[in-house]
Design an enzyme around this catalytic site. Structure first.
Site, PDB file in Angstrom:
ATOM      1  N   SER A 223       4.424  -3.822   9.712  1.00 55.53           N
ATOM      2  CA  SER A 223       5.025  -5.326   9.446  1.00 55.53           C
ATOM      3  C   SER A 223       4.864  -6.334  10.361  1.00 55.53           C
ATOM      4  O   SER A 223       4.922  -7.389  10.030  1.00 55.53           O
ATOM      5  CB  SER A 223       6.422  -5.207   8.839  1.00 55.53           C
ATOM      6  N   HIS A 251       4.332  -2.332   2.933  1.00 53.84           N
ATOM      7  CA  HIS A 251       3.473  -3.187   2.846  1.00 53.84           C
ATOM      8  C   HIS A 251       2.064  -2.829   2.501  1.00 53.84           C
ATOM      9  O   HIS A 251       1.140  -3.476   2.470  1.00 53.84           O
ATOM     10  CB  HIS A 251       3.379  -4.022   4.243  1.00 53.84           C
ATOM     11  N   LYS A 283       7.979  -6.470  -2.477  1.00 53.72           N
ATOM     12  CA  LYS A 283       6.751  -6.985  -1.964  1.00 53.72           C
ATOM     13  C   LYS A 283       5.799  -7.160  -3.184  1.00 53.72           C
ATOM     14  O   LYS A 283       6.066  -8.129  -3.985  1.00 53.72           O
ATOM     15  CB  LYS A 283       6.030  -6.237  -0.527  1.00 53.72           C
TER      16      LYS A 283
HETATM   17  N1  PMP Z   1      10.426  -1.081   5.239  1.00 51.86           N
HETATM   18  C1  PMP Z   1       9.722  -2.151   6.143  1.00 51.86           C
HETATM   19  C2  PMP Z   1       8.222  -1.741   6.544  1.00 51.86           C
HETATM   20  C3  PMP Z   1       9.809  -3.563   5.964  1.00 51.86           C
HETATM   21  O1  PMP Z   1       8.832  -4.388   6.384  1.00 51.86           O
HETATM   22  C4  PMP Z   1      11.158  -3.844   4.947  1.00 51.86           C
HETATM   23  C5  PMP Z   1      11.488  -5.405   5.017  1.00 51.86           C
HETATM   24  N2  PMP Z   1      10.508  -6.123   4.751  1.00 51.86           N
HETATM   25  C6  PMP Z   1      11.877  -2.870   4.412  1.00 51.86           C
HETATM   26  C7  PMP Z   1      11.431  -1.626   4.752  1.00 51.86           C
HETATM   27  C8  PMP Z   1      13.043  -3.262   3.563  1.00 51.86           C
HETATM   28  O2  PMP Z   1      12.448  -3.768   2.621  1.00 51.86           O
HETATM   29  P1  PMP Z   1      13.505  -4.622   1.669  1.00 51.86           P
HETATM   30  O3  PMP Z   1      13.296  -5.958   2.273  1.00 51.86           O
HETATM   31  O4  PMP Z   1      12.978  -4.494   0.407  1.00 51.86           O
HETATM   32  O5  PMP Z   1      15.027  -4.240   1.812  1.00 51.86           O
END
Ligand code: PMP
Length: 440
Positions: A223, A251, A283
């Site tokens: 990310s 992602h 996402k």
């Molecule tokens: N895992 C990763 C790699 C993330 O980037 C994120 C948040 N963007 C999450 C878990 C948590 O997900 P959420 O925003 O849907 O709570």
């Protein structure tokens, strides 16, 4: 090194800033002393106060919590102005899709907005099972379970699965939710150098014997850096050392692999080789929540005992239904994945042509543009917004100081012209902000 510690400020600017902050702190300490019910004794809170004060003193408007009016997609409305938006994870451009809205509306009409209690007690709605069956089938897994938040999924899954006699080996760039889960578990936590299989093997060899069970945790599409792991290598590593492999493909779904199935498709790995698949609904699927796909015995145990599932409300029915609809569209309309990938490559390559550092980005949904100091990244984000483009800075401590960046989430909904305009605006914004900040 000196530059890295100076947050991009010249010596004079730094001295002036330190003096200003010292004066402010004196005032705040006097105020805190006279307020016994305040929270000023929390070190993290004080640290945040310092960052906020430094931003004020440097005249940097906070890039965070920008107010959007309307749906944030490839474009958004900020301050009554249409901007090209790179701050949302709507990778396949589905957030405004009427088919998702219709699925959500139908589920809402039948089941209401809320599941109203934990599914264990309030019972199942067919939309939950329908979503989970799709997810399990996607990963060639026996079962899947959906949670109300992606972050909470990792915290509760890792925290519940592992214990103090175990080992958790994770990529140094792993998402915070995995780190929090590992801390909760009490297991020994060993990070390895980002995306470095040899470093992972070295750490695992050194630590495996002292641990009862071992879990390796990687992301499918990182990310912060937008790069991919060597999935086949991690499968081999896990098998060789009697460890479980967990992949957070938050992602990767809809983004990675020729038809966007995720990192397993790109790597040519049978998804059943991975012990725990984790992903989010927030996402590509444009909802909110997280999921785990794994063997039925594990999923059954989680649905009866994992604190973040048992003691939390069930996923809201409209979100479950719209996520399932998004899943179907993702599979039925691979042109979206192709468009996203073409956009991302164009964006990354144009950035490189302008001399920007896009790190190890694979040229998929996430493209970082590394700018240097945190101050510079925040200022360039502001200058870019003035030019009609929204992209958020990632600053210290989320990334090392000196590697602060703007992070661009690319969408299938962006037009070629959006990408070209945005990169030209980025070049102008970066030119307008000096590398070292001279004045206050
Ligand atoms: N895992 C990763 C790699 C993330 O980037 C994120 C948040 N963007 C999450 C878990 C948590 O997900 P959420 O925003 O849907 O709570």
């Amino acid at each position: 090194m000196a530059r890295a510690q100076s947050f991009g400020l010249s010596a004079t600017a730094r001295l002036a800033l330190v003096q200003r902050l010292a004066r402010r702190r004196e005032g705040q300490e006097a105020q805190a002393a006279s307020d016994p019910r305040g929270f000023g004794s929390i070190q993290n809170l004080k640290d945040w106060g310092l960052v906020r004060d430094a931003m004020d003193a440097l005249g940097i408007e906070s890039p965070f919590f920008r107010a959007h009016d309307g749906r944030a997609g490839a474009h958004s409305l900020i301050g009554n102005r249409d901007v090209i938006n790179f701050g949302s994870y709507d990778y396949l451009g589905l957030n405004g899709d009427p088919r998702l809205h219709a699925a959500a509306a139908e589920a809402m009409a039948r089941h209401g907005i809320s599941a109203s209690a934990s599914r264990l007690v309030s019972g199942e709605r067919p939309v939950h099972g329908a979503l989970e069956r799709r997810i399990a089938a996607h990963y060639g897994a026996e079962a899947a379970l959906a949670f109300v938040s992606g972050h909470a999924t990792n915290v509760t899954l890792i925290g519940h699965l592992m214990g103090p006699r175990d080992l958790i080996l994770h990529d140094a760039a792993i998402h915070n939710s995995c780190v929090e889960g590992a801390k909760l578990s009490g297991a020994r936590r060993v990070p390895f150098a980002h995306n470095d299989l040899a470093s992972a093997e070295k750490e695992l060899k050194a630590a495996r014997r002292g641990a009862q069970r071992a879990l390796i945790v990687v992301e499918g599409h990182y990310s912060m850096d937008g790069d991919l792991p060597d999935l086949a290598g991690f499968v081999r590593l896990a098998r060789a050392h009697d460890a479980w492999l967990m992949v957070d493909d938050a992602h990767g779904l809809g983004v990675v692999g020729p038809t966007g199935k995720g990192v397993f498709e790109a790597a040519g790995v049978d998804p059943a080789e991975v012990d725990l698949w984790m992903g989010t609904l927030s996402k590509t699927l444009c909802a909110c929540g997280g999921y785990v796909a794994a063997r039925a015995e594990l999923v059954d145990w989680l649905r009866h005992t994992a604190p973040g599932f048992v003691y939390s409300v069930g996923l809201a029915p409209p979100l479950a239904a719209s996520a399932a609809a998004a899943f179907d569209i993702m599979l039925a309309e691979p042109w979206r994945v192709a468009k996203l990938q073409a956009n991302a490559l164009l964006f990354r390559d144009l950035c490189r042509t302008h001399g920007f550092d896009t790190g190890a980005s694979a040229g998929l949904g996430i493209v970082p543009v590394v700018l240097g100091s945190s101050v510079r990244a925040a200022r360039v984000s502001g200058a870019l917004l003035e030019r009609g483009v929204n992209a958020l800075p990632i600053v210290f401590p989320a990334v090392p100081e000196g590697a602060a960046r703007l992070r661009f989430f690319i969408s299938a909904e962006h037009e070629d012209a959006d990408i070209r305009t945005a990169v030209a605006a980025l070049a102008a914004a970066a030119d307008s902000v000096p590398a070292a900040d001279q004045g206050l």
